[in-house]
Design an enzyme around this catalytic site. Structure first.
Site, PDB file in Angstrom:
ATOM      1  N   HIS A  63       0.879  -1.184   0.000  1.00 37.76           N
ATOM      2  CA  HIS A  63       0.000   0.000   0.000  1.00 37.76           C
ATOM      3  C   HIS A  63       0.907   1.223   0.000  1.00 37.76           C
ATOM      4  O   HIS A  63       1.630   1.450   0.964  1.00 37.76           O
ATOM      5  CB  HIS A  63      -0.900  -0.009   1.239  1.00 37.76           C
ATOM      6  N   ASP A 153      -8.571  -5.114  -2.338  1.00 39.01           N
ATOM      7  CA  ASP A 153      -7.878  -5.383  -1.080  1.00 39.01           C
ATOM      8  C   ASP A 153      -8.110  -4.302  -0.021  1.00 39.01           C
ATOM      9  O   ASP A 153      -8.118  -3.114  -0.310  1.00 39.01           O
ATOM     10  CB  ASP A 153      -6.376  -5.528  -1.308  1.00 39.01           C
ATOM     11  N   ASP A 306       2.223  -7.029   2.280  1.00 35.98           N
ATOM     12  CA  ASP A 306       1.037  -6.254   2.670  1.00 35.98           C
ATOM     13  C   ASP A 306       1.484  -4.982   3.415  1.00 35.98           C
ATOM     14  O   ASP A 306       0.851  -4.573   4.393  1.00 35.98           O
ATOM     15  CB  ASP A 306       0.077  -7.092   3.529  1.00 35.98           C
TER      16      ASP A 306
HETATM   17  O1  DOR Z   1      -3.900  -4.768   7.895  1.00 25.52           O
HETATM   18  C1  DOR Z   1      -4.268  -4.384   6.783  1.00 25.52           C
HETATM   19  N1  DOR Z   1      -4.052  -3.112   6.380  1.00 25.52           N
HETATM   20  N2  DOR Z   1      -4.914  -5.234   5.980  1.00 25.52           N
HETATM   21  C2  DOR Z   1      -5.469  -4.852   4.818  1.00 25.52           C
HETATM   22  O2  DOR Z   1      -6.042  -5.676   4.133  1.00 25.52           O
HETATM   23  C3  DOR Z   1      -5.414  -3.423   4.411  1.00 25.52           C
HETATM   24  C4  DOR Z   1      -4.263  -2.738   5.028  1.00 25.52           C
HETATM   25  C5  DOR Z   1      -4.323  -1.235   4.899  1.00 25.52           C
HETATM   26  O3  DOR Z   1      -4.627  -0.725   3.825  1.00 25.52           O
HETATM   27  O4  DOR Z   1      -3.981  -0.543   5.880  1.00 25.52           O
END
Ligand code: DOR
Length: 429
Positions: A63, A153, A306
């Site tokens: 992200h 996601d 992630d």
């Molecule tokens: O812990 C997470 N944070 N899981 C996710 O699926 C999204 C992510 C986020 O965008 O902060």
């Protein structure tokens, strides 16, 4: 610019190489050994004796928060974190603001990355408009703007018919659909894995079934549509059993696991540190054992971070209030190499999961060291010990549960398109 990476242990799973060799790089590409002589004046020699030389690591799940949440991360800082962490390419998820659900936002990301990123950035487009699960996004436009996959996601696609439509549409473009599997009727309000420790710590749990139910649904939809399904951040024993079964059946189903789900259990949440709060949650040891077995037998295809950077204010607070997510780009490789050193994971398998497998799933021109391919290379010192210090992160997100832990096995060189992007944990701009 020409490089000779000399005498490293080259591990290139695509070509079944595990050997002491030299790697040659000329003008951005892997070159044949006879095309460069080490006596060439313009060849820079990198001594890789005692080090591991691999294809560039690919993180298929990060992200980067840009556009819209640049106070958490932006494409530039995220790419710095990736380079320092040993990655030559990342795929960025669409839960930005605005969402990557049309070609304009996808093109914006490609353009920003072209101008300011230190590693390759491949956008992932949304399955549904604004991640709302109601209407399909402009998938053809996303593909033409360079998206390599689609995903909602952060959110599950709640309606099975919408997921079916997404899978069918994606098939026309040979795109994998990256599924965030969560049955929110079960997970809603949950803070950690539902089990012994949620009971002891007095926190509302998220049962493993919340993931497995959706994994089962999506596998059924992959069977129905024949489309390529990839399960994001798999965390539960039952989920890996379902994927194992689907693979046996020959369905086009793949999955990824994060380093934190392999290395950390729900027990550590005892000090209520918001940095351990993540979705899906850290699970119990029985689930971790199942994940490790699934890494070993090939059920799990990839390791992905992630990487979810958050602002300190949404982490340094009551556990109930904290955001979900771990800023993982700068520790992922070391966490996995540390597990290799402890005999938990196998080195070649880990390398395959960070290189060849994501490249295959995403159809990227990478993940191998064949002559003529872009010179994306990661070099690892398996014996190097360092203590994680989030203050030294390039990422804006300091939310990392490995802070102050000593890990053995770190990336020491990241080369992207034949240019050194990072060396010894420091980026080179
Ligand atoms: O812990 C997470 N944070 N899981 C996710 O699926 C999204 C992510 C986020 O965008 O902060």
């Amino acid at each position: 610019m020409k490089f000779l990476i000399k005498n490293g242990r080259v591990i290139d799973p695509a070509n079944q190489i595990d050997d002491i060799r030299n790697i040659f790089v000329a003008d951005g590409f892997i070159a044949d050994s006879d095309s460069i002589a080490s006596s060439d004046q313009d060849v820079k020699v990198i001594d890789a004796e005692g080090l591991i030389v691999t294809p560039g690591f690919i993180d298929m799940h990060v992200h980067l928060r840009e556009p819209g949440q640049e106070y958490k991360e932006d494409i530039t800082t995220g790419s710095w974190a990736a380079a320092a962490g040993g990655f030559t390419a990342v795929c960025c998820m669409p839960n930005t603001d605005p969402v990557i659900d049309n070609h304009v936002v996808a093109s914006f990301i490609k353009e920003r990355a072209r101008k300011s990123a230190l590693v390759k950035v491949f956008p992932v487009g949304a399955i549904t408009k604004n991640l709302e699960g109601e209407k399909l996004s402009e998938i053809a436009g996303l593909v033409s703007a360079g998206c390599v996959a689609i995903s909602d996601d952060g959110n599950p696609v709640k309606k099975a018919n919408m997921m079916r439509n997404g899978l069918e549409y994606a098939k026309m473009f040979d795109l994998p659909v990256l599924s965030h599997c969560e049955e929110e009727n079960l997970s809603s309000g949950g803070l950690m894995h539902e089990g012994l420790y949620s009971f002891i710590y007095g926190l509302k749990g998220i049962p493993a079934a919340a993931e497995a139910i959706m994994v089962g649904r999506d596998i059924s939809l992959a069977r129905l549509t024949g489309s390529r399904l990839h399960i994001c951040h798999i965390s539960a024993a039952e989920s890996v059993d379902l994927v194992r079964q689907a693979k046996k059946e020959g369905l086009p189903v793949t999955c990824e696991v994060t380093p934190h789900h392999l290395a950390l259990s729900d027990k550590i949440i005892g000090d209520y540190d918001g940095n351990t709060k993540v979705n899906p949650p850290l699970r119990g040891q029985d689930h971790i054992d199942a994940l490790i077995a699934a890494v070993k037998d090939g059920t799990i295809d990839c390791i992905a971070t992630d990487h979810a950077p958050h602002h300190i204010e949404s982490k340094d607070c009551e556990f109930q209030m904290a955001s979900f997510g771990i800023s993982g780009l700068e520790t992922a490789v070391a966490v996995c190499m540390d597990m290799v050193n402890r005999g938990v994971l196998e080195l070649k398998r880990v390398i395959e999961m960070f290189t060849l497998n994501p490249a295959n799933i995403l159809r990227l021109n990478g993940g191998a060291l064949n002559a003529g391919m872009p010179a994306d290379i990661t070099v690892i010192d398996l014996k190097l010990k360092k203590t994680v210090d989030v203050a030294s992160f390039y990422s804006k997100g300091k939310n990392n549960p490995f802070h102050k832990k000593e890990l053995t096995g770190w990336p020491v060189l990241t080369m992207v398109n034949g240019k050194i992007a990072a060396q010894n944990g420091k980026i080179i701009i």
